[in-house]
Every structure is written in structure tokens, then in C-alpha cells.
Design a protein around this motif. Structure first.
Motif, PDB file in Angstrom:
ATOM      1  N   PHE A 120       0.811  -1.208   0.000  1.00 28.11           N
ATOM      2  CA  PHE A 120       0.000   0.000   0.000  1.00 28.11           C
ATOM      3  C   PHE A 120       0.851   1.267   0.000  1.00 28.11           C
ATOM      4  O   PHE A 120       0.557   2.226  -0.723  1.00 28.11           O
ATOM      5  CB  PHE A 120      -0.942  -0.002   1.208  1.00 28.11           C
ATOM      6  CG  PHE A 120      -1.859   1.181   1.271  1.00 28.11           C
ATOM      7  CD1 PHE A 120      -2.981   1.238   0.469  1.00 28.11           C
ATOM      8  CD2 PHE A 120      -1.592   2.244   2.131  1.00 28.11           C
ATOM      9  CE1 PHE A 120      -3.846   2.320   0.515  1.00 28.11           C
ATOM     10  CE2 PHE A 120      -2.442   3.328   2.181  1.00 28.11           C
ATOM     11  CZ  PHE A 120      -3.570   3.368   1.376  1.00 28.11           C
ATOM     12  N   ASP A 121       1.888   1.297   0.793  1.00 22.85           N
ATOM     13  CA  ASP A 121       2.728   2.497   0.918  1.00 22.85           C
ATOM     14  C   ASP A 121       3.537   2.797  -0.335  1.00 22.85           C
ATOM     15  O   ASP A 121       4.046   3.904  -0.492  1.00 22.85           O
ATOM     16  CB  ASP A 121       3.674   2.363   2.116  1.00 22.85           C
ATOM     17  CG  ASP A 121       2.909   2.384   3.427  1.00 22.85           C
ATOM     18  OD1 ASP A 121       1.818   2.981   3.462  1.00 22.85           O
ATOM     19  OD2 ASP A 121       3.397   1.793   4.411  1.00 22.85           O
ATOM     20  N   GLU A 122       3.653   1.829  -1.222  1.00 27.99           N
ATOM     21  CA  GLU A 122       4.423   2.029  -2.447  1.00 27.99           C
ATOM     22  C   GLU A 122       3.609   2.711  -3.549  1.00 27.99           C
ATOM     23  O   GLU A 122       4.156   3.100  -4.567  1.00 27.99           O
ATOM     24  CB  GLU A 122       4.958   0.692  -2.950  1.00 27.99           C
ATOM     25  CG  GLU A 122       5.919   0.038  -1.978  1.00 27.99           C
ATOM     26  CD  GLU A 122       6.299  -1.360  -2.386  1.00 27.99           C
ATOM     27  OE1 GLU A 122       6.166  -1.683  -3.586  1.00 27.99           O
ATOM     28  OE2 GLU A 122       6.714  -2.123  -1.513  1.00 27.99           O
ATOM     29  N   PHE A 123       2.293   2.827  -3.341  1.00 31.16           N
ATOM     30  CA  PHE A 123       1.421   3.410  -4.352  1.00 31.16           C
ATOM     31  C   PHE A 123       0.993   4.812  -3.944  1.00 31.16           C
ATOM     32  O   PHE A 123       0.687   5.073  -2.786  1.00 31.16           O
ATOM     33  CB  PHE A 123       0.153   2.567  -4.530  1.00 31.16           C
ATOM     34  CG  PHE A 123       0.368   1.250  -5.190  1.00 31.16           C
ATOM     35  CD1 PHE A 123       0.480   1.155  -6.565  1.00 31.16           C
ATOM     36  CD2 PHE A 123       0.449   0.084  -4.437  1.00 31.16           C
ATOM     37  CE1 PHE A 123       0.665  -0.076  -7.179  1.00 31.16           C
ATOM     38  CE2 PHE A 123       0.644  -1.147  -5.038  1.00 31.16           C
ATOM     39  CZ  PHE A 123       0.745  -1.226  -6.420  1.00 31.16           C
ATOM     40  N   SER A 124       0.953   5.714  -4.928  1.00 30.46           N
ATOM     41  CA  SER A 124       0.362   7.023  -4.692  1.00 30.46           C
ATOM     42  C   SER A 124      -1.158   6.868  -4.784  1.00 30.46           C
ATOM     43  O   SER A 124      -1.669   5.835  -5.224  1.00 30.46           O
ATOM     44  CB  SER A 124       0.843   8.025  -5.745  1.00 30.46           C
ATOM     45  OG  SER A 124       0.304   7.694  -7.016  1.00 30.46           O
ATOM     46  N   VAL A 164      -5.970   4.410  -7.544  1.00 33.79           N
ATOM     47  CA  VAL A 164      -7.164   4.542  -8.376  1.00 33.79           C
ATOM     48  C   VAL A 164      -6.959   3.797  -9.695  1.00 33.79           C
ATOM     49  O   VAL A 164      -7.851   3.094 -10.172  1.00 33.79           O
ATOM     50  CB  VAL A 164      -7.497   6.027  -8.627  1.00 33.79           C
ATOM     51  CG1 VAL A 164      -8.536   6.189  -9.715  1.00 33.79           C
ATOM     52  CG2 VAL A 164      -7.957   6.690  -7.347  1.00 33.79           C
ATOM     53  N   THR A 165      -5.779   3.923 -10.262  1.00 34.06           N
ATOM     54  CA  THR A 165      -5.480   3.288 -11.543  1.00 34.06           C
ATOM     55  C   THR A 165      -5.503   1.770 -11.459  1.00 34.06           C
ATOM     56  O   THR A 165      -5.968   1.106 -12.388  1.00 34.06           O
ATOM     57  CB  THR A 165      -4.099   3.760 -12.058  1.00 34.06           C
ATOM     58  OG1 THR A 165      -4.113   5.192 -12.153  1.00 34.06           O
ATOM     59  CG2 THR A 165      -3.782   3.165 -13.410  1.00 34.06           C
ATOM     60  N   VAL A 166      -5.028   1.191 -10.351  1.00 35.48           N
ATOM     61  CA  VAL A 166      -4.969  -0.274 -10.249  1.00 35.48           C
ATOM     62  C   VAL A 166      -6.257  -0.897  -9.701  1.00 35.48           C
ATOM     63  O   VAL A 166      -6.386  -2.119  -9.691  1.00 35.48           O
ATOM     64  CB  VAL A 166      -3.762  -0.749  -9.400  1.00 35.48           C
ATOM     65  CG1 VAL A 166      -2.455  -0.309 -10.021  1.00 35.48           C
ATOM     66  CG2 VAL A 166      -3.870  -0.310  -7.957  1.00 35.48           C
ATOM     67  N   PHE A 213     -10.817  -5.254  -8.890  1.00 34.29           N
ATOM     68  CA  PHE A 213     -12.259  -5.074  -8.768  1.00 34.29           C
ATOM     69  C   PHE A 213     -13.033  -5.929  -9.773  1.00 34.29           C
ATOM     70  O   PHE A 213     -14.001  -6.599  -9.422  1.00 34.29           O
ATOM     71  CB  PHE A 213     -12.597  -3.590  -8.937  1.00 34.29           C
ATOM     72  CG  PHE A 213     -14.038  -3.259  -8.685  1.00 34.29           C
ATOM     73  CD1 PHE A 213     -14.523  -3.197  -7.399  1.00 34.29           C
ATOM     74  CD2 PHE A 213     -14.900  -3.014  -9.737  1.00 34.29           C
ATOM     75  CE1 PHE A 213     -15.854  -2.889  -7.148  1.00 34.29           C
ATOM     76  CE2 PHE A 213     -16.226  -2.708  -9.502  1.00 34.29           C
ATOM     77  CZ  PHE A 213     -16.702  -2.645  -8.204  1.00 34.29           C
ATOM     78  N   PHE A 214     -12.631  -5.913 -11.034  1.00 35.38           N
ATOM     79  CA  PHE A 214     -13.387  -6.621 -12.060  1.00 35.38           C
ATOM     80  C   PHE A 214     -13.306  -8.137 -11.943  1.00 35.38           C
ATOM     81  O   PHE A 214     -14.320  -8.802 -12.145  1.00 35.38           O
ATOM     82  CB  PHE A 214     -13.038  -6.111 -13.442  1.00 35.38           C
ATOM     83  CG  PHE A 214     -13.398  -4.657 -13.581  1.00 35.38           C
ATOM     84  CD1 PHE A 214     -14.708  -4.242 -13.400  1.00 35.38           C
ATOM     85  CD2 PHE A 214     -12.449  -3.712 -13.818  1.00 35.38           C
ATOM     86  CE1 PHE A 214     -15.057  -2.910 -13.487  1.00 35.38           C
ATOM     87  CE2 PHE A 214     -12.775  -2.369 -13.902  1.00 35.38           C
ATOM     88  CZ  PHE A 214     -14.095  -1.972 -13.737  1.00 35.38           C
TER      89      PHE A 214
END
Length: 122
Positions: free
Chosen positions: A24-28, A33-35, A40-41
């Protein structure tokens, strides 16, 4: 088909777990939002596939027609179930694959709407 739905569900849950619990901390915020569609799908596709197969089996076993089972589920679960069951209500759900694909498209539109309209204002 059940195996496909279970595999999709496991892939989605595993991806979400990895993204939100491990890295989690590695993502902005923008990257999160992008991933989101990556996990989800598969979850939506797998869940709707499994649920539609179960409803189809219940209808085939004489527990009611597909529409009657869907309406009964909405009555018991409430208005939120209506949104969740929208693909079942909009499609003659004789095919669990068709329901899963319609559900993925419906939720893709809802997710896009959320990220385009609601999320920026938060």
C-alpha cells in the motif's frame, strides 16, 4: 464455468490483498485509483458468476422462476440488493457468463462515474 468464476474471484481478492495489505505504501493515491480495476473486475466477475449459477440451479430445481427469485432476493436484502442485482434484472439470465459480463460492464460504468465525479470532490 464454476472454476473460472472461483479463479477470477481468487485472483481479484489476492490482488486486492497484495495492493492494500502488502504494498500500500508504495502506491500514490492516483496509482491506487489506476490499479483498482485490476482487482475489482475479477471480483465482480467471479461473484456474479457464482451467484447467477446458484440462482439458475435453484430455478431449475423448481424453487421459482428466475425473475421471482431475483425479486424475492431484493425484498429480503433491501434496496441495495436492487443495485447489486441490476444485471439479473436487466438480462434474461439463462447464462451465468452473460450475467457476469453484464455485471462487469455495469460496475465498470459505476466505478468510472465514482472516480470521475465523486472521488475528485472528496
Amino acid at each position: 464455468m464454476s472454476a473460472l468464476y472461483v479463479i477470477a474471484l481468487l485472483i481479484g481478492v489476492t490482488a486486492a490483498g497484495f495492493i492494500y495489505l502488502v504494498s500500500f505504501d508504495e502506491f500514490s493515491e492516483e496509482e491506487l485509483v489506476t490499479v483498482t480495476p485490476l482487482w475489482f473486475f475479477p471480483v465482480v466477475f467471479g461473484l456474479y458468476g457464482l451467484v447467477s449459477q446458484r440462482l439458475l440451479r435453484r430455478a431449475a430445481d423448481g424453487h421459482g422462476t428466475d425473475g421471482r427469485l431475483t425479486r424475492a432476493t431484493v425484498r429480503v436484502a433491501g434496496p441495495v440488493a436492487g443495485l447489486m442485482l441490476l444485471p439479473f434484472l436487466a438480462v434474461k439470465w439463462r447464462s451465468s457468463l452473460l450475467v457476469s459480463l453484464v455485471a462487469a460492464v455495469v460496475w465498470a460504468l459505476l466505478l468510472w462515474l465514482f472516480f470521475a465525479v465523486v472521488f475528485p470532490s472528496l
